[in-house]
Design a protein around this motif. Structure first.
Motif, PDB file in Angstrom:
ATOM      1  N   ARG A 197      27.582  28.443  20.553  1.00 30.18           N
ATOM      2  CA  ARG A 197      28.913  29.411  19.921  1.00 30.18           C
ATOM      3  C   ARG A 197      28.485  31.058  20.556  1.00 30.18           C
ATOM      4  O   ARG A 197      30.016  31.504  20.625  1.00 30.18           O
ATOM      5  N   ASP A 218      35.817  21.103  14.057  1.00 38.09           N
ATOM      6  CA  ASP A 218      35.348  20.956  13.084  1.00 38.09           C
ATOM      7  C   ASP A 218      35.642  20.502  11.852  1.00 38.09           C
ATOM      8  O   ASP A 218      34.982  18.535  11.637  1.00 38.09           O
ATOM      9  N   ARG A 248      35.458  28.917  10.148  1.00 39.18           N
ATOM     10  CA  ARG A 248      35.210  27.893   8.697  1.00 39.18           C
ATOM     11  C   ARG A 248      35.946  27.564   7.542  1.00 39.18           C
ATOM     12  O   ARG A 248      35.720  26.807   7.214  1.00 39.18           O
ATOM     13  N   ASP A 285      25.640  21.943  12.569  1.00 38.84           N
ATOM     14  CA  ASP A 285      25.413  23.361  13.273  1.00 38.84           C
ATOM     15  C   ASP A 285      23.808  23.833  13.356  1.00 38.84           C
ATOM     16  O   ASP A 285      23.559  24.468  14.752  1.00 38.84           O
ATOM     17  N   GLU A 286      23.321  23.223  12.203  1.00 35.10           N
ATOM     18  CA  GLU A 286      21.552  23.558  12.749  1.00 35.10           C
ATOM     19  C   GLU A 286      21.094  22.801  13.725  1.00 35.10           C
ATOM     20  O   GLU A 286      20.362  23.017  14.698  1.00 35.10           O
ATOM     21  N   TRP A 319      23.698  25.201  17.545  1.00 31.84           N
ATOM     22  CA  TRP A 319      25.470  25.018  17.954  1.00 31.84           C
ATOM     23  C   TRP A 319      26.159  26.338  17.437  1.00 31.84           C
ATOM     24  O   TRP A 319      26.636  27.438  18.486  1.00 31.84           O
ATOM     25  N   ASP A 320      25.018  26.778  17.108  1.00 32.10           N
ATOM     26  CA  ASP A 320      25.228  28.416  16.232  1.00 32.10           C
ATOM     27  C   ASP A 320      24.902  29.349  18.296  1.00 32.10           C
ATOM     28  O   ASP A 320      25.504  30.628  18.458  1.00 32.10           O
ATOM     29  N   SER A 364      34.277  16.817  14.139  1.00 27.81           N
ATOM     30  CA  SER A 364      32.600  16.552  13.937  1.00 27.81           C
ATOM     31  C   SER A 364      32.559  15.624  12.522  1.00 27.81           C
ATOM     32  O   SER A 364      31.743  15.087  12.315  1.00 27.81           O
TER      33      SER A 364
END
Length: 204
Positions: A67, A8, A81, A58-59, A63-64, A11
């Motif tokens: 992950r 995070d 997070r 993420d969107e 990434w979800d 990024s």
């Protein structure tokens, strides 16, 4: 989980650098205008954009989905997070507190702490579960309403109290800060529980 937190920060390193640049670039101006607490609050609120950008990235990069195949639990994903945002908020809050204390004194610093903690705590407790539930694209208008309205109210109250000289001091200030910290901790704990449930029910 440490790797997720580090991810995070990596990024958003450019955004965090830009926030610090804005702070140091305008610090003298805010001090000259005798509004150090206003500038400090703005910087702390700018740090909130860190959270929005993380979910947007993420969107965009899905990434979800990636992950979900990593050897980490849903709880670790959520806690990472919250931890990343909490660390960022505390760093910006510390810098802003020193700045306001030097240029504005203890009373103004206390007011800045109250307002900034309210905004950061509110954002953490409310926005993160909403982001996990609806995503950044679908919930964009909802985020604007949940952020701009409280921010506007807080800034208005801060300016009014500062100009009227009605700043909390001494024991009253300490009591208000202690009560606010306890409230934020409780709100964040509930928020984490809700976020874990939301992420656990998602299928990627």
């Amino acid at each position: 989980m440490k790797g997720l937190i580090l991810n995070d920060f990596l990024s958003m390193r450019k955004l965090l650098k830009s926030i610090l640049f804005v702070f140091f670039a305008f610090a003298a101006i805010w001090g000259f205008m005798d509004q150090p607490e206003t500038g400090a609050i703005i910087i702390c609120v700018m740090g909130i954009s860190y959270l929005f950008n993380l979910f947007t990235y993420d969107e965009y990069y899905h990434w979800d989905q990636y992950r979900s195949i990593l050897p980490v639990s849903h709880k670790q994903i959520v806690l990472a997070r919250y931890a990343a945002f909490g660390i960022t908020s505390l760093i910006l809050l510390g810098i802003s507190s020193i700045y306001t204390l030097i240029l504005g004194g203890a009373a103004r610093c206390g007011l800045m702490l109250l307002v900034s903690l309210c905004m950061q705590g509110y954002t953490t407790a409310v926005i993160i579960p909403i982001a996990y539930k609806f995503g950044m694209q679908k919930g964009r208008m909802l985020y604007l309403l949940t952020m701009l309205i409280p921010f506007g109210v807080m800034m208005g109250v801060t300016i009014a109290l500062s100009e009227a000289g009605m700043l909390p001091t001494g024991g009253m200030l300490a009591l208000m800060l202690a009560a606010l910290i306890v409230l934020i901790v409780l709100m964040v704990m509930v928020s984490i529980h809700i976020s874990i449930k939301i992420v656990s029910r998602k299928s990627f």
